[in-house]
Design a protein around this motif. Structure first.
Motif, PDB file in Angstrom:
ATOM      1  N   ASP A 114       0.811  -1.222   0.000  1.00 49.30           N
ATOM      2  CA  ASP A 114       0.000   0.000   0.000  1.00 49.30           C
ATOM      3  C   ASP A 114       0.843   1.270   0.000  1.00 49.30           C
ATOM      4  O   ASP A 114       0.476   2.272  -0.614  1.00 49.30           O
ATOM      5  CB  ASP A 114      -0.931   0.012   1.210  1.00 49.30           C
ATOM      6  CG  ASP A 114      -1.939  -1.129   1.119  1.00 49.30           C
ATOM      7  OD1 ASP A 114      -2.045  -1.724   0.027  1.00 49.30           O
ATOM      8  OD2 ASP A 114      -2.589  -1.430   2.126  1.00 49.30           O
TER       9      ASP A 114
ATOM     10  N   PHE B 198     -10.779  -2.590  -1.361  1.00 54.07           N
ATOM     11  CA  PHE B 198      -9.797  -2.994  -0.349  1.00 54.07           C
ATOM     12  C   PHE B 198      -8.411  -2.671  -0.876  1.00 54.07           C
ATOM     13  O   PHE B 198      -8.188  -2.670  -2.091  1.00 54.07           O
ATOM     14  CB  PHE B 198      -9.878  -4.498  -0.064  1.00 54.07           C
ATOM     15  CG  PHE B 198     -11.185  -4.944   0.505  1.00 54.07           C
ATOM     16  CD1 PHE B 198     -11.451  -4.807   1.866  1.00 54.07           C
ATOM     17  CD2 PHE B 198     -12.166  -5.490  -0.307  1.00 54.07           C
ATOM     18  CE1 PHE B 198     -12.670  -5.212   2.396  1.00 54.07           C
ATOM     19  CE2 PHE B 198     -13.392  -5.896   0.203  1.00 54.07           C
ATOM     20  CZ  PHE B 198     -13.645  -5.755   1.565  1.00 54.07           C
TER      21      PHE B 198
ATOM     22  N   GLU C 165      -4.541  -5.485   2.245  1.00 53.20           N
ATOM     23  CA  GLU C 165      -5.704  -6.139   2.874  1.00 53.20           C
ATOM     24  C   GLU C 165      -6.078  -7.418   2.127  1.00 53.20           C
ATOM     25  O   GLU C 165      -6.344  -8.458   2.726  1.00 53.20           O
ATOM     26  CB  GLU C 165      -6.919  -5.194   2.883  1.00 53.20           C
ATOM     27  CG  GLU C 165      -6.862  -4.125   3.954  1.00 53.20           C
ATOM     28  CD  GLU C 165      -7.918  -3.022   3.766  1.00 53.20           C
ATOM     29  OE1 GLU C 165      -8.090  -2.239   4.698  1.00 53.20           O
ATOM     30  OE2 GLU C 165      -8.550  -2.951   2.684  1.00 53.20           O
TER      31      GLU C 165
ATOM     32  N   GLN D 237      -3.562 -10.162   2.668  1.00 55.20           N
ATOM     33  CA  GLN D 237      -3.741 -10.789   3.976  1.00 55.20           C
ATOM     34  C   GLN D 237      -4.885 -11.809   3.935  1.00 55.20           C
ATOM     35  O   GLN D 237      -4.756 -12.924   4.441  1.00 55.20           O
ATOM     36  CB  GLN D 237      -4.036  -9.708   5.033  1.00 55.20           C
ATOM     37  CG  GLN D 237      -4.093 -10.253   6.455  1.00 55.20           C
ATOM     38  CD  GLN D 237      -2.727 -10.788   6.906  1.00 55.20           C
ATOM     39  OE1 GLN D 237      -1.715 -10.074   6.838  1.00 55.20           O
ATOM     40  NE2 GLN D 237      -2.669 -12.041   7.331  1.00 55.20           N
ATOM     41  N   GLN D 238      -5.993 -11.425   3.294  1.00 53.43           N
ATOM     42  CA  GLN D 238      -7.127 -12.357   3.157  1.00 53.43           C
ATOM     43  C   GLN D 238      -6.683 -13.641   2.465  1.00 53.43           C
ATOM     44  O   GLN D 238      -7.082 -14.737   2.837  1.00 53.43           O
ATOM     45  CB  GLN D 238      -8.225 -11.736   2.282  1.00 53.43           C
ATOM     46  CG  GLN D 238      -9.175 -10.798   2.986  1.00 53.43           C
ATOM     47  CD  GLN D 238     -10.265 -10.318   2.005  1.00 53.43           C
ATOM     48  OE1 GLN D 238     -10.688 -11.057   1.121  1.00 53.43           O
ATOM     49  NE2 GLN D 238     -10.698  -9.077   2.158  1.00 53.43           N
TER      50      GLN D 238
ATOM     51  N   HIS E 126      -4.528 -13.442  12.419  1.00 55.59           N
ATOM     52  CA  HIS E 126      -4.041 -13.464  11.030  1.00 55.59           C
ATOM     53  C   HIS E 126      -2.682 -14.137  10.939  1.00 55.59           C
ATOM     54  O   HIS E 126      -1.953 -14.221  11.925  1.00 55.59           O
ATOM     55  CB  HIS E 126      -3.896 -12.038  10.491  1.00 55.59           C
ATOM     56  CG  HIS E 126      -5.217 -11.341  10.325  1.00 55.59           C
ATOM     57  ND1 HIS E 126      -6.148 -11.732   9.409  1.00 55.59           N
ATOM     58  CD2 HIS E 126      -5.746 -10.274  10.985  1.00 55.59           C
ATOM     59  CE1 HIS E 126      -7.208 -10.939   9.494  1.00 55.59           C
ATOM     60  NE2 HIS E 126      -6.996 -10.047  10.450  1.00 55.59           N
TER      61      HIS E 126
END
Lengths: 250, 313, 96
Positions: free
Chosen positions: B202, B219, B223, B226-227, B256
């Protein structure tokens, strides 16, 4: 086991398998995205046909072989497809001409096979006929567009016809196997199929402004297991994993 | 109406989740961002046919062959839906394709990696399509109507793509020692390129903020990444494969996974044309178009002749 | 690319089953109408989505102007009497 029926199913199934293989080579390389998708639909139809026909062949044989065993573990001479279907794709005109000449044969054949005295053959023909009608429509339209399109496309399409013509006679090959099955009402008389094939071919080629080759010499012993050099390469690719990792499940 | 007023109304629509449609007013920058993104996405679909297409004739069973054909064909279909969406913005599909062929337009770098073994068909379906879906699901709510609608269709159709890949991996992981090694090797080679599919971190992503404001993106890259890790790491474990990241570990307190550094030098090298297959991929697409040109000309010429005949009749 | 090779764009409408209206599915390129219908079949009905296909050349579709949307569509919003819920009927009335 019905040796004749087994032999016949192998011929029918191998035709589907090998032309399906050739068509699948186009996937990702078609002349335009829309036609890429169409060619892959054809390939899927043919591989699907091969699967059900060879599966049934395995049952008739009764030696415990399934469709995959027959597709992946037979050798060159065991394949009984017509030489026409193993010819390389060439340009789009050659592929479409091969397709058209084959579809024009397959449609009357499957029409007749829907009336087979063998229920399983009739059922397979019923399903395949629907696919084949569409294939023939699509390939005929293309042959007409290409034949009557530009000067270049006309030439390429005429060349394709001249190249493939020698392999067409073999589609109507007939031996003791066919005669016995015909007598039993399992398959139709091949001469009727040939009449219809000639009619379709004449109509479409005329509309496409193409000229029928005059050379009547035909070469074709695919039904007897004698192939062109092309089949070896097809099998080397198709059977690679099964040969390299014997017995593995995928 | 002044431009500021038009822009205010435009943003208001977006804030209220009202879709923008082709003939609606939109800022040039919005149009250009969409053209860039949608065409890149379309190119990724069509270039993405090649690594898998390369295994169709060698698929190890008739079932696998049909699945792979259907999947690669879907990618052609998805490319087509996306090119269509892009055309609603006023650009010609063939022009965008020519931009791909000239090297001006980009596509997802992942397709510049070679598909070396059958296990790569598993890894591509599982990881590459898995990562693509993470990206695409939020895009089906994108503010531009035609893009969102094509994404709805694509997501629906792609739901089998990841599963078939994972199924291949599962079979291999439970197969002979050679097959298991083949699966692990594919995971080793595709893990990091798949992680990098979400784009730069990012902090380094230049288009992100504007894209989020216009609700093209929902998103951030990190993000989504990470998902992806959270979903995929346990799937690897379940079939006894090891993710090639020594730093990968589950953090109980955040819920996570933590993961290691990515090789961004490699990422940019591949983006800029120096990956193992960049040249082959573009050559193949270019050749398909060039070889198809006489076919297109023939069909167009025939259509013209027919039209003339009809007029005379 | 040469003008002679560019096929027109077509809009595709699919009816998902007999009796249903045709819905816009997307667009595609084709040289003629027959090809457009076949391409639509291959592109947009791979998963049995259709029983009937319409195609129309994109440049022959005429659309309302989004700038006129207020004048075109808002006036209908104030005509609630066109809807059955506008009317009060006594409790206990059945089948109306």
């Amino acid at each position: 086991m019905n040796q004749n029926l087994y032999k016949y199913l192998i011929r029918l199934g191998d035709d589907s398998l090998i032309i399906g293989h050739r068509l699948s080579e186009w996937c990702g390389h078609g002349p335009i995205l829309e036609e890429d998708i169409a060619l892959t639909n054809f390939a899927l139809d043919f591989i699907g046909q091969a699967q059900s026909i060879l599966e049934y062949a395995g049952k008739v044989e009764g030696a415990g072989r399934d469709a995959d065993d027959l597709a992946y573990l037979r050798y060159e001479h065991d394949f009984r497809n017509a030489l026409l279907v193993e010819q390389p794709n060439g340009d789009f005109a050659l592929t479409m001409m091969r397709q058209f000449l084959f579809d024009a044969f397959r449609k009357p054949l499957f029409e007749a096979l829907t009336k087979s005295s063998d229920e399983q053959v009739a059922a397979i023909a019923e399903k395949s006929l629907k696919e084949t009608k569409y294939h023939l429509k699509h390939s005929s339209e293309w042959i007409i567009r290409l034949g009557d399109g530009t000067e270049e496309s006309h030439k390429r399409t005429q060349d394709a016809l001249d190249t493939l013509w020698r392999y067409t006679d073999e589609l109507f090959y007939e031996d003791e196997t066919d005669k016995a099955l015909e007598a039993a009402g399992i398959i139709p008389s091949i001469s009727k199929i040939k009449e219809e094939w000639e009619k379709t071919v004449n109509n479409v080629l005329t509309e496409a402004t193409l000229t029928l080759p005059t050379n009547g010499w035909s070469y074709g012993k695919g039904r007897a297991g004698l192939h062109s050099e092309n089949l070896g390469y097809i099998l080397a690719e198709m059977q690679y994993l099964q040969r390299a990792y014997p017995g593995a499940k995928w | 109406m002044s431009n500021e007023e038009l822009e205010r109304q435009f943003q208001e629509k977006i804030d209220n989740e009202i879709k923008i449609e082709p003939r609606d007013w939109m800022p040039d920058a919005y149009r250009n961002l969409l053209i860039r993104q949608i065409s890149q996405h379309a190119h990724s679909e069509t270039v993405g046919m090649l690594p898998e297409g390369n295994w169709i004739t060698r698929a190890p069973s008739l079932r696998r062959k049909q699945i792979l054909l259907a999947k690669v064909q879907d990618e052609a279909g998805h490319g087509l839906y996306l090119y269509s969406a892009c055309e609603t913005l006023g650009v010609d599909r063939e022009d965008t394709i020519d931009d791909l062929h000239s090297g001006k337009a980009k596509y997802s770098s992942i397709f510049n990696y070679p598909a070396l073994t059958w296990a790569d068909m598993g890894a591509i379906g599982w990881l590459v399509d898995g990562a693509a879906i993470m990206n695409q699901i939020p895009l089906s709510r994108c503010s531009y109507g035609p893009y969102a609608r094509s994404m709805v269709r694509i997501c629906k159709e792609e739901s089998f793509h990841q599963r078939q890949g994972y199924e291949i991996m599962t079979h291999l992981a439970n197969g002979t020692p050679e097959q298991k090694a083949m699966a692990q090797d594919a995971l080793n080679r595709f893990w990091w390129p798949a992680m990098m599919m979400f784009g730069p971190s990012d902090n380094d992503s230049k288009h992100s903020a504007q894209s989020m404001k216009w609700k093209i993106k929902r998103f951030t890259n990190d993000e989504l990444r990470q998902q992806f890790v959270d979903a995929t790491a346990p799937q690897a474990e379940l079939i006894g494969l090891k993710v090639p990241d020594a730093d990968l570990k589950f953090n109980e307190s955040t819920g996570h996974y933590e993961y290691g550094e990515m090789n961004w030098d490699e990422f940019w090298q591949v983006v800029n044309g120096n990956g193992p297959c960049n040249k082959e991929r573009l050559d193949a697409r270019r050749k398909a178009k060039e070889d198809g040109m006489w076919v297109r000309e023939a069909a167009a010429a025939y259509a013209k002749k027919q039209e003339k005949k009809e007029k005379r009749a | 690319m040469s003008e002679n090779a560019n096929w027109p764009l077509w809009e595709v409408f699919i009816s998902s089953k007999a009796g249903m209206s045709h819905k816009h599915a997307g667009s595609l390129r084709a040289a003629d109408a027959k090809m457009a219908i076949e391409n639509a079949r291959d592109v947009y009905t791979r998963r049995s989505e259709g029983t009937s296909i319409w195609v129309v050349k994109t440049n022959e579709v005429f659309a309302s102007d989004p700038n006129d949307a207020d004048a075109f569509f808002d006036p209908a919003n104030t005509k609630a009497y066109r809807h059955p819920t506008f009317y009060v009927i006594p409790d206990g009335v059945k089948n109306m």
